[in-house]
Design a protein around this motif. Structure first.
Motif, PDB file in Angstrom:
ATOM      1  N   GLU A 160       2.253 -10.814  -6.447  1.00 34.56           N
ATOM      2  CA  GLU A 160       0.979 -10.627  -7.159  1.00 34.56           C
ATOM      3  C   GLU A 160       0.040 -11.802  -6.946  1.00 34.56           C
ATOM      4  O   GLU A 160      -1.122 -11.607  -6.543  1.00 34.56           O
ATOM      5  N   THR A 213      -2.778  -3.717  -2.563  1.00 38.79           N
ATOM      6  CA  THR A 213      -1.658  -3.115  -3.299  1.00 38.79           C
ATOM      7  C   THR A 213      -0.425  -3.094  -2.408  1.00 38.79           C
ATOM      8  O   THR A 213      -0.454  -2.497  -1.324  1.00 38.79           O
ATOM      9  N   ARG A 241       3.466   0.944  -7.347  1.00 45.57           N
ATOM     10  CA  ARG A 241       2.748  -0.313  -7.144  1.00 45.57           C
ATOM     11  C   ARG A 241       3.598  -1.508  -7.579  1.00 45.57           C
ATOM     12  O   ARG A 241       4.168  -1.512  -8.668  1.00 45.57           O
ATOM     13  N   HIS A 250      -1.361  -5.275  -7.993  1.00 48.28           N
ATOM     14  CA  HIS A 250      -2.637  -4.574  -8.220  1.00 48.28           C
ATOM     15  C   HIS A 250      -3.566  -5.528  -8.966  1.00 48.28           C
ATOM     16  O   HIS A 250      -3.091  -6.333  -9.783  1.00 48.28           O
ATOM     17  N   TYR A 296       0.710   4.782  -6.587  1.00 50.95           N
ATOM     18  CA  TYR A 296      -0.479   4.513  -5.778  1.00 50.95           C
ATOM     19  C   TYR A 296      -1.334   5.775  -5.665  1.00 50.95           C
ATOM     20  O   TYR A 296      -0.807   6.874  -5.421  1.00 50.95           O
TER      21      TYR A 296
END
Length: 425
Positions: free
Chosen positions: A77, A93, A101, A104, A114
């Motif tokens: 992330e 993503t 996912r 995001h 997704y």
């Protein structure tokens, strides 16, 4: 209150200014559309390059290969968000093979599926799709291990809103370019107006055409009268010389022949109920010009030919220009002749035909010869490109037509009845 027609100079200015405005608007539209296309193409290129780079990143592949989604999110992330900022994207993503996912921009969307197309085969795909951030241009790329086994997917995208904002930022530049074009166009129109006014003054187009027609009438009539005067002068000098030598019979024969030739044409002109003295004088003079140049001159005027709808000036201008062209064409041929015929039309108008023995006009030029400025004559010819254009303008104003025929070369002018209303200029 009487309506005052715009001058030719003002009309030139308005036409050129309108053209500059239209061109400016078209250029502005083109710049905006081109900018939108270029920005979208750039978005596709950047999303594709970013998705490929991340799919081949050891960090991404190792995190997905471990099979721990929570740990993969903690690792990927912040990594994905830093790339989003650096690459000026709206989202990256990273997801599992089933589209769940792992990263995001909205952390609440992590763990959900997704929104977009996931190819059935591990292959890249660029598309426009509406996801959680709205419509966007996105590229999805498969993440595989060393054996080609699918580990997950990486999608990078730019929203349409961001693309639109970029286009909007470029609009001031497009408007500045448009304004520059309009300013230069207006300057050109102003210069053209000054040049036109210097030539035509404040005359409206119709009066400019009349002025040109008057000039052409005076020119062609002057040439005709000069030739006639020159011919008569030569004959008189010859007759006087013969009289001084005591050869009176030959002198009388020369003078009689001159009178007979002129009288034949005068009889045809005066036989008309609506004869035009100026046209008659023009034909007499052109007969002398033809003889001076060794060209056989043929005239046929029907007695019942009606009155012309043209003014005297326009009549002389039309006939004179057609005859001048015919004389020039016939002068270059072996069988030199020019024929002029005036007769009534079935509708009560006039048919004027001027034919010559010249080489004719090439078929591909049959329309262009009536265009102002175009001429098949040498570049130094006086009045180049004015004659036939003026003839067509005068005849069109009167509601008539001009046609060109070949074998032999013939210009046929069809004029309506004299009481036919003229077209507004």
């Amino acid at each position: 209150m009487a309506h005052t027609a715009r001058s030719a100079a003002s009309r030139v200015f308005l036409v050129l200014l309108a053209a500059a405005l239209i061109i400016g608007v078209l250029v502005a539209v083109f710049l905006v559309v081109d900018a939108q296309r270029a920005i979208r193409a750039e978005a596709e290129r950047v999303t594709s390059a970013t998705a490929i780079a991340l799919a081949n990143s050891p960090v991404v592949s190792s995190a997905l290969a471990a099979g721990d989604q929570a740990n993969a999110t903690r690792v990927l992330e912040p990594y994905a968000m830093s790339i989003v900022e650096d690459a000026d994207l709206d989202f990256i993503t990273v997801m599992t093979t089933t589209g769940v996912r792992i990263t995001h921009p909205d952390v609440e969307q992590i763990g959900r599926r997704y929104l977009g197309t996931i190819p059935e085969d591990p292959s890249p795909l660029t598309e426009v799709f509406t996801g959680t951030l709205g419509p966007s241009v996105r590229t999805i790329e498969p993440v595989t291990d060393g054996d080609g086994e699918l580990l997950g997917w990486v999608a990078a995208g730019v929203t349409i809103e961001s693309i639109s904002e970029t286009v909007i930022r470029r609009i001031p530049l497009s408007l500045a370019i448009t304004a520059g074009l309009v300013v230069f166009g207006a300057l050109g129109a102003w210069i053209a107006r000054r040049i036109t006014r210097r030539i035509a003054g404040d005359l409206p187009p119709g009066q400019v055409r009349d002025a040109v027609s008057s000039y052409e009438s005076i020119r062609t009539l002057g040439d005709a009268l000069r030739a006639q005067t020159h011919e008569h002068g030569n004959r008189m000098h010859t007759a006087v010389a013969l009289l001084e030598l005591g050869r009176s019979a030959e002198a009388i024969e020369i003078l009689t022949e001159t009178s007979r030739q002129s009288q034949s044409l005068v009889d045809q002109v005066t036989a008309r109920r609506h004869g035009d003295p100026a046209v008659g004088a023009l034909l007499l003079g052109k007969a002398s010009q033809a003889k001076e140049r060794g060209i056989d001159w043929r005239v046929r005027i029907e007695p019942d030919t009606p009155r012309s709808p043209l003014s005297v000036v326009d009549s002389v201008s039309v006939l004179g220009n057609l005859v001048d062209n015919a004389l020039d064409a016939a002068a270059d041929s072996d069988d030199r002749w020019v024929s002029v015929a005036l007769s009534p039309s079935p509708e009560g108008g006039i048919v004027l035909e001027v034919s010559d023995s010249g080489a004719g006009v090439p078929e591909e030029l049959s329309e262009r010869i009536f265009t102002s400025g175009f001429s098949t004559k040498p570049g130094g010819t006086d009045g180049r490109g004015i004659g036939l254009a003026l003839v067509k303008a005068v005849v069109d104003d009167a509601g008539g037509t001009v046609e060109l025929f070949a074998h032999p070369t013939t210009f046929r002018v069809m004029l309506p009845r004299a009481d036919t209303p003229r077209r507004p200029r």
